[in-house]
Structures are given as C-alpha cells and as structure tokens.
Motif scaffolding. Structure first.
Motif, PDB file in Angstrom:
ATOM      1  N   ARG A 113      36.482  19.606  59.657  1.00 15.44           N
ATOM      2  CA  ARG A 113      35.013  19.673  59.511  1.00 15.44           C
ATOM      3  C   ARG A 113      34.473  18.363  58.964  1.00 15.44           C
ATOM      4  N   GLN A 114      35.157  17.775  57.958  1.00 11.94           N
ATOM      5  CA  GLN A 114      34.674  16.532  57.367  1.00 11.94           C
ATOM      6  C   GLN A 114      34.665  15.389  58.380  1.00 11.94           C
ATOM      7  N   ARG A 115      35.699  15.354  59.222  1.00  8.66           N
ATOM      8  CA  ARG A 115      35.816  14.270  60.194  1.00  8.66           C
ATOM      9  C   ARG A 115      34.701  14.297  61.228  1.00  8.66           C
ATOM     10  N   LEU A 116      34.068  15.453  61.414  1.00  6.57           N
ATOM     11  CA  LEU A 116      33.055  15.584  62.447  1.00  6.57           C
ATOM     12  C   LEU A 116      31.638  15.569  61.891  1.00  6.57           C
ATOM     13  N   LYS A 117      31.486  15.335  60.597  1.00  7.19           N
ATOM     14  CA  LYS A 117      30.144  15.253  60.036  1.00  7.19           C
ATOM     15  C   LYS A 117      29.463  13.968  60.508  1.00  7.19           C
ATOM     16  N   PRO A 118      28.175  14.010  60.833  1.00  8.13           N
ATOM     17  CA  PRO A 118      27.474  12.808  61.310  1.00  8.13           C
ATOM     18  C   PRO A 118      27.592  11.635  60.347  1.00  8.13           C
ATOM     19  N   GLN A 119      27.545  11.926  59.019  1.00  7.15           N
ATOM     20  CA  GLN A 119      27.635  10.844  58.047  1.00  7.15           C
ATOM     21  C   GLN A 119      28.952  10.096  58.178  1.00  7.15           C
ATOM     22  N   TYR A 120      30.031  10.883  58.358  1.00  5.62           N
ATOM     23  CA  TYR A 120      31.349  10.272  58.504  1.00  5.62           C
ATOM     24  C   TYR A 120      31.432   9.454  59.783  1.00  5.62           C
ATOM     25  N   LEU A 121      30.906  10.000  60.867  1.00  5.14           N
ATOM     26  CA  LEU A 121      30.986   9.300  62.145  1.00  5.14           C
ATOM     27  C   LEU A 121      30.176   8.001  62.102  1.00  5.14           C
ATOM     28  N   ARG A 122      28.983   8.059  61.452  1.00  2.00           N
ATOM     29  CA  ARG A 122      28.167   6.829  61.340  1.00  2.00           C
ATOM     30  C   ARG A 122      28.881   5.792  60.468  1.00  2.00           C
ATOM     31  N   PHE A 123      29.470   6.269  59.368  1.00  3.77           N
ATOM     32  CA  PHE A 123      30.191   5.349  58.494  1.00  3.77           C
ATOM     33  C   PHE A 123      31.363   4.708  59.231  1.00  3.77           C
ATOM     34  N   LYS A 124      32.088   5.520  59.991  1.00  3.29           N
ATOM     35  CA  LYS A 124      33.263   5.028  60.713  1.00  3.29           C
ATOM     36  C   LYS A 124      32.874   3.939  61.705  1.00  3.29           C
ATOM     37  N   ALA A 125      31.783   4.182  62.461  1.00  4.50           N
ATOM     38  CA  ALA A 125      31.331   3.188  63.439  1.00  4.50           C
ATOM     39  C   ALA A 125      30.847   1.920  62.740  1.00  4.50           C
ATOM     40  N   GLY A 126      30.094   2.095  61.650  1.00  3.47           N
ATOM     41  CA  GLY A 126      29.582   0.936  60.924  1.00  3.47           C
ATOM     42  C   GLY A 126      30.683   0.121  60.271  1.00  3.47           C
ATOM     43  N   TYR A 127      31.663   0.812  59.700  1.00  3.98           N
ATOM     44  CA  TYR A 127      32.783   0.142  59.048  1.00  3.98           C
ATOM     45  C   TYR A 127      33.574  -0.697  60.049  1.00  3.98           C
ATOM     46  N   ARG A 128      33.808  -0.141  61.221  1.00  5.97           N
ATOM     47  CA  ARG A 128      34.536  -0.887  62.242  1.00  5.97           C
ATOM     48  C   ARG A 128      33.755  -2.128  62.654  1.00  5.97           C
ATOM     49  N   LYS A 129      32.433  -1.992  62.785  1.00  7.68           N
ATOM     50  CA  LYS A 129      31.599  -3.116  63.214  1.00  7.68           C
ATOM     51  C   LYS A 129      31.596  -4.228  62.164  1.00  7.68           C
ATOM     52  N   VAL A 130      31.446  -3.854  60.894  1.00  4.31           N
ATOM     53  CA  VAL A 130      31.404  -4.852  59.815  1.00  4.31           C
ATOM     54  C   VAL A 130      32.745  -5.575  59.700  1.00  4.31           C
ATOM     55  N   MET A 131      33.832  -4.804  59.733  1.00  3.89           N
ATOM     56  CA  MET A 131      35.163  -5.402  59.608  1.00  3.89           C
ATOM     57  C   MET A 131      35.476  -6.346  60.777  1.00  3.89           C
ATOM     58  N   GLY A 132      34.800  -6.129  61.903  1.00  2.91           N
ATOM     59  CA  GLY A 132      35.042  -6.971  63.059  1.00  2.91           C
ATOM     60  C   GLY A 132      34.457  -8.360  62.930  1.00  2.91           C
ATOM     61  N   VAL A 133      33.472  -8.545  62.049  1.00  5.05           N
ATOM     62  CA  VAL A 133      32.811  -9.853  61.918  1.00  5.05           C
ATOM     63  C   VAL A 133      33.147 -10.548  60.597  1.00  5.05           C
ATOM     64  N   LEU A 134      33.601  -9.815  59.569  1.00  7.11           N
ATOM     65  CA  LEU A 134      33.932 -10.430  58.283  1.00  7.11           C
ATOM     66  C   LEU A 134      35.233 -11.236  58.382  1.00  7.11           C
ATOM     67  N   PRO A 135      35.342 -12.341  57.652  1.00  4.93           N
ATOM     68  CA  PRO A 135      36.602 -13.085  57.625  1.00  4.93           C
ATOM     69  C   PRO A 135      37.723 -12.195  57.085  1.00  4.93           C
ATOM     70  N   GLY A 136      38.782 -12.079  57.822  1.00  7.31           N
ATOM     71  CA  GLY A 136      39.898 -11.235  57.413  1.00  7.31           C
ATOM     72  C   GLY A 136      39.629  -9.755  57.574  1.00  7.31           C
ATOM     73  N   GLY A 137      38.474  -9.424  58.122  1.00  5.06           N
ATOM     74  CA  GLY A 137      38.085  -8.010  58.234  1.00  5.06           C
ATOM     75  C   GLY A 137      38.984  -7.206  59.158  1.00  5.06           C
ATOM     76  N   LYS A 138      39.402  -7.832  60.246  1.00  7.00           N
ATOM     77  CA  LYS A 138      40.246  -7.103  61.200  1.00  7.00           C
ATOM     78  C   LYS A 138      41.575  -6.695  60.566  1.00  7.00           C
ATOM     79  N   ARG A 139      42.115  -7.590  59.697  1.00  8.21           N
ATOM     80  CA  ARG A 139      43.385  -7.276  59.034  1.00  8.21           C
ATOM     81  C   ARG A 139      43.181  -6.133  58.035  1.00  8.21           C
ATOM     82  N   ILE A 140      42.061  -6.216  57.280  1.00  9.08           N
ATOM     83  CA  ILE A 140      41.756  -5.146  56.320  1.00  9.08           C
ATOM     84  C   ILE A 140      41.588  -3.815  57.056  1.00  9.08           C
ATOM     85  N   TYR A 141      40.901  -3.852  58.210  1.00  4.88           N
ATOM     86  CA  TYR A 141      40.669  -2.620  58.970  1.00  4.88           C
ATOM     87  C   TYR A 141      41.998  -2.014  59.427  1.00  4.88           C
TER      88      TYR A 141
END
Length: 606
Positions: free
Chosen positions: A179-207
């Motif tokens: 249930r937690q994995r399918l909450k909109p808040q979680y899904l928005r956070f997951k998408a946003g986190y992936r996007k931010v980590m993709g542009v930050l220096p070293g972000g891809k490794r942290i992700y």
C-alpha cells in the motif's frame, strides 16, 4: 471521460455494471470477466485515448465495457448476433479496437510489436496490454514479457489478477508495504528523486547505492517480483476495483517512459452475487433471469457430456486411461471424470502445446492420455502434433470439441481448420461421428483398438434428427439413389439428408454417403456410389483449405471413375462471422435448400 471527477467515475462504474447485467441477461455472452474489469476499463478511458493509443486485450472476453465507453452502448442488444456487435475486440468494427483478440496469451507480444512500430515510425501514442492471470498459464505470455521487459520500449502491461494463478502476498507487513509503495506521495517522490540524482554531481552513484539498499529490504519483506527481474517497473498489487487509485497509477505509469507492469487484483463477477459465487458458470452464459441468475432455457444432453460419460466408463475398464484439459474442464464435459478419477485428471491451464507434449510423454511411458480440447485451441498444438506425437506414432487420443461452426463466438472460435491440421500428421486417424451413439463407439475404438494418434471431432451442442449408428465401416450409404451422390460427415449429414428429400420432391434421386472416418481416407464405397450415379457433391462444414473434398476427387481419379459432374460445397476461403449456426449455414451455402440447389447445378438443371 477525462473531465469526470472521481465521484462521477465511481457512479459511472455502478451504472455500467447495472447496464451490463441487464444487457447480457437478454443476449447472453461473457459476463463474469466483464464485471471484474469495469473499474480498470473506466480508468483506462480516463487516462488514454483508445482511438489513438493502442489497448490490446488478451482473449477479449472482458471488452464489453470498453465497447460501451467507445460509443457502442446502443448496439449492445445486437451482441454476438449476425451483423451485430462481436463478442471480442474487432478493428473492423471500431477504430477503438486495436487488435482482434479471441485466443489467449498473445497480448504482450502484440503490444511489443506495436510499440516497436511506433518507435521506428517516429510516432507518439501509448501502448497497453490488458492480460488476465489465466492467460499467464500460456507460455507465449512469458515470451512476450521477457522481450518487452528488455526492450526498453514505453508500454504498460496491466495484469488483471483474480487470484486464480498468481500467488498472493502473505502477511500484514507485505500488504502494508504494498500500500505504501502505491501512494501518490511515494510515487511522486520516487520520480523526483530519480530526476534530481540524475543531474547532481555523483548523483547517479548515490542513486545506485540507495536503490540497491531499498531493493534488498524490499526483497526481504516482499515476495520477489519476477517482472522486475525481467526489466519492468512493477506497480502493485492494487485493488482493481478502486477507480480513483487505478486512474492515478495509470497516469504515473504513462510518465515512466519504459516497460511498466501494473498488477491489479479483481473479483471475477464483481457486483453481481450469482456471478461472484459461480464465476465459471457466468464466464459464458446464455440468456438468464437477473433476479435469480438462472438460465432462461436449459439445453439437453450434448456431445461434450456424452464424451465425458463414455470416457469415465473406459477409465473404469482400463486404469491407463487419463484425461487432460487446457483450462476447459467443464466445457469439454470432464467434470465427472475429474471428480471420479482425480489422480488421472490433469488441467494444465491455457497451454495446449504443453498438454500435447505432456500427453506424448505419458503415452511413451505406457499410459493412454485423452486430451479434450476445443478445435480452435488445438491450433496452438501444431508443432507438438507433428513432432512429439506423430513421429513416434504415439497413442494419444484427441477429443476435438466444438468442431465446425460454433455460432456466436465467431471467426476466432469456429472449429473449421482442424481437419487440415490433423490430416497433415502421418499415421493420424480422424473419426467424425454424427450421433451420440457413433461418438461412444468412436471413443471406444480410439482408446481400446487404435495404436497411433487418434482424433474424434464433434460439434458443440446436441445431435440432429439422424441419431443412428452406421456401423464400424469407414463410410456408409444412408439413402439409396441413382442420379447424384451427396457425401458428408458429422452432424452436417442432417442437412444433406434434408437436401436429398428436397431433391426427391423435384424428381431427383440422391444417394447419401456418410463418412465416419476421414483420415486415413477410404474411398472404396464412395467410388462405387459415384460410378453408379455419375455425379458427386461433397458438403463439408470446414474451410476450403481444410476440406476432404479434394481427397475425394483424387480417389475418384485414381480409381478411374469418370463422373459427369463434381462439386465442393464448404465454407470457402474466408473467415466466417458470428451468428447462430443455422444462420451461418445459410450464409455459407450449407442449408438443405442451398445444398439441393448446388446439386441441381451439378446435374445441369440449375
């Protein structure tokens, strides 16, 4: 649909269920599967434009709500009738029907093909495959999933799980995490986190590190998802009757730009208590009373029931006899056998190829396997028939149910190609009983007397007016005549006998020859009849390319029988639409009047 509020969408689902129950009660059709797919279909139409986006159904039993939402509600009273709405998706009927779907397990493969075509052509639309857990018992589904997951193509696979084939998650922690994995808040956070980590220096490794930790924890507390191992972004399981949540998840899935699998849990027959209690009974129904759920009219004994009863008797006599079905236990008349001989009963799911290969293995080791299968589904066993059964001349018995025209299910389900398929197998014996008595005899011969592969083909429903048994010979003369020989087999012999009576009224004496066995073909009696009458008309309820008629012509030629007239009357080189069997026989020239008219033409009197 896109302008509906969540409350309006929920109210629409209620209205659709009521409309569907009332409509199908008057026309018959596939009810339980459609009731279980109401919310997911409404959610799909809220998020996607099916006139442009491609929605591929698997089997298509659950497409009624889609048809209603796509502008065909006013035609539902014509469902499965001649020139009316088809019971399955049909692109010729509407641009909203992306692909014809009458057989199981192919939707993901088709969807991958559409997605790749979209990419190659540089076009912009979404592709979805809606597949039930029953269809996942077919091996083709996994071939498609394996390729789709590794393709990288944006597509969405919706797994409609009604709890019969996919193992349920166990325990409160698993349910809570799902249930937690399918909450909109979680899904928005997951998408946003992936996007931010993709542009930050070293972000891809942290992700990668945090994703690995999350995956390890999830793998400990939740069952491993084979779909994620295949390359899908897995969402679920989720309540398939929560239209609000389904809408949000489909919106999110659309934004992921890769292969996504949405796992929903539904109740087959949802919203109609009789269908929820007996989903199998309401899978495919005739007309019924909405209040009680009881059928308006009850049919009598049919060929499937006689087959099952006879097989039980043979199993009592010989402990080597066993029964196999591919998710069609009730439809093929095997309920009694499964109840009486559970240790010798095997339902392998929607996997006809596997069933045939398994039967070959059983036969090789001394059992007598009897595989009861609809003619239209036997087609999936072509390679196994030729390779696994045929080469070694194994004693496997095929009960080919629904042979010939089946009526309302239409072109995807007519059993009109099996004769050609079965006749290709060297050493195959094919019986075509025309009555219950002949079916009993054919099954006994197939099980107790034959040594190689054997098939017995019989139609849906009951026997016709001719209910005799012409004896064990490959062919028999049912009516003497001197002007023309009419030859046929199976229950079509009833139409041929009626045609002979019509011809008699017109001063023409027709001899009627009934074939009991069509492979290997024995033309001795037929050649004698043709030599006497000088004209032959072969009437068959099968596709032209599958017909016995050309073999009849060859037998006459080889026997040096010179006939003045010869003609074939069959379903022709086309797919036959849906309608009643009598309507379709008339449409295809196999009614008594049409056969009589063709006979007159052969005699030069037309």
């Amino acid at each position: 649909m896109r302008e509906l509020t969540d409350q309006e969408a929920e109210a629409l689902c209620t209205r659709l269920r009521s409309f569907l129950i009332d409509s199908v009660s008057r026309t018959g059709g596939h009810l339980a599967s459609n009731l279980g797919a109401v919310e997911i279909t409404v959610a799909i139409h809220r998020v996607f434009d099916t006139g442009r986006d491609r929605l591929v159904f698997d089997v298509g039993h659950q497409c009624y709500i889609h048809k209603i939402l796509a502008g065909r509600a006013g035609q539902m009273d014509t469902l499965r009738t001649l020139n009316g709405l088809a019971g399955f998706p049909k692109p010729a009927e509407s641009v909203h029907d992306a692909f014809i779907a009458g057989h199981a397990s192919n939707s993901v493969s088709v969807a991958v093909g559409m997605a790749r075509a979209r990419t190659l052509r540089g076009e912009d639309y979404q592709v979805l495959a809606l597949i039930g857990d029953g269809a996942l018992t077919g091996g083709l589904a996994y071939e498609g999933l394996s390729d789709a997951g590794s393709s990288g193509e944006p597509l969405i696979v919706i797994l409609n799980d009604n709890g019969m084939s996919i193992t349920k998650n166990v325990g409160g922690v698993a349910e809570h995490l799902a249930r937690q994995r399918l909450k909109p808040q979680y899904l928005r956070f997951k998408a946003g986190y992936r996007k931010v980590m993709g542009v930050l220096p070293g972000g891809k490794r942290i992700y990668r590190i945090t994703h690995g930790i999350k995956t390890a924890i999830k793998g400990t507390l939740l069952p491993c998802s084979m779909f994620e191992d295949m390359g899908f972004a897995y969402l679920g399981p989720v309540d398939g009757h929560d239209v609000r949540r389904l809408t949000r998840l489909l919106q999110y899935a659309r934004e992921l730009k890769g292969p996504v699998l949405l796992h929903i849990r539904t109740t087959k027959g949802k919203g109609y208590p009789p269908a929820e209690r007996n989903p199998d009974k309401f899978h495919g129904v005739g007309r019924f009373c909405v209040e009680s759920g009881e059928a308006v009219s009850r049919g009598g004994t049919d060929f499937s029931a006689v087959f099952g009863q006879t097989l039980c008797a043979l199993a009592e006599e010989d402990e080597r006899v066993c029964a196999i079905t591919a998710a069609m236990q009730s439809g093929t008349g095997l309920d009694g056998f499964f109840a009486r001989y559970p240790q010798r009963s095997f339902d392998v799911g929607i996997a006809e190829g596997h069933a045939t290969a398994m039967a070959a293995g059983m036969a090789k080791q001394g059992m007598i396997p009897v595989f009861a299968v609809y003619s239209t589904f036997l087609q999936r066993s072509c390679d196994m028939l030729l390779h696994d059964v045929g080469i070694q001349k194994l004693h496997v018995v095929f009960g080919v149910d629904r042979a010939g025209l089946v009526g309302a299910d239409g072109e995807t389900h007519h059993g009109v190609f099996d004769i050609g398929l079965l006749s290709l197998v060297p050493g195959m014996t094919v019986y075509c009983p025309a009555s219950f008595a002949e079916l009993r005899r054919a099954l006994r011969q197939a099980v107790a007397e034959c040594t190689g592969p054997v098939a017995i083909r019989y139609p849906r429903g009951g026997e016709g007016p001719w209910q005799g048994d012409a004896g064990p010979a490959p062919a028999a003369v049912l009516r003497e005549g001197k002007d023309i020989t009419l030859v046929s087999y199976g229950t079509l012999i009833n139409q041929v006998l009626d045609a002979a009576r019509l011809l008699e009224e017109r001063g023409i004496s027709a001899e009627v020859v009934k074939l009991y066995r069509i492979t290997p073909f024995d033309g001795e009696l037929l050649c004698a009849s043709a030599a006497k009458t000088g004209c032959v008309l072969a009437a068959e309820e099968c596709a032209a390319g599958s017909a016995v008629g050309p073999r009849i012509a060859a037998a006459l030629l080889e026997g040096g029988i010179a006939v003045k007239g010869f003609a074939l009357q069959n379903l022709g080189d086309k797919y036959v639409p849906h309608g009643t069997v009598d309507e379709l026989r008339t449409l295809c020239g196999l009614s008594p009047e049409a056969i009589a008219k063709r006979a007159e033409e052969v005699l030069g009197r037309g």
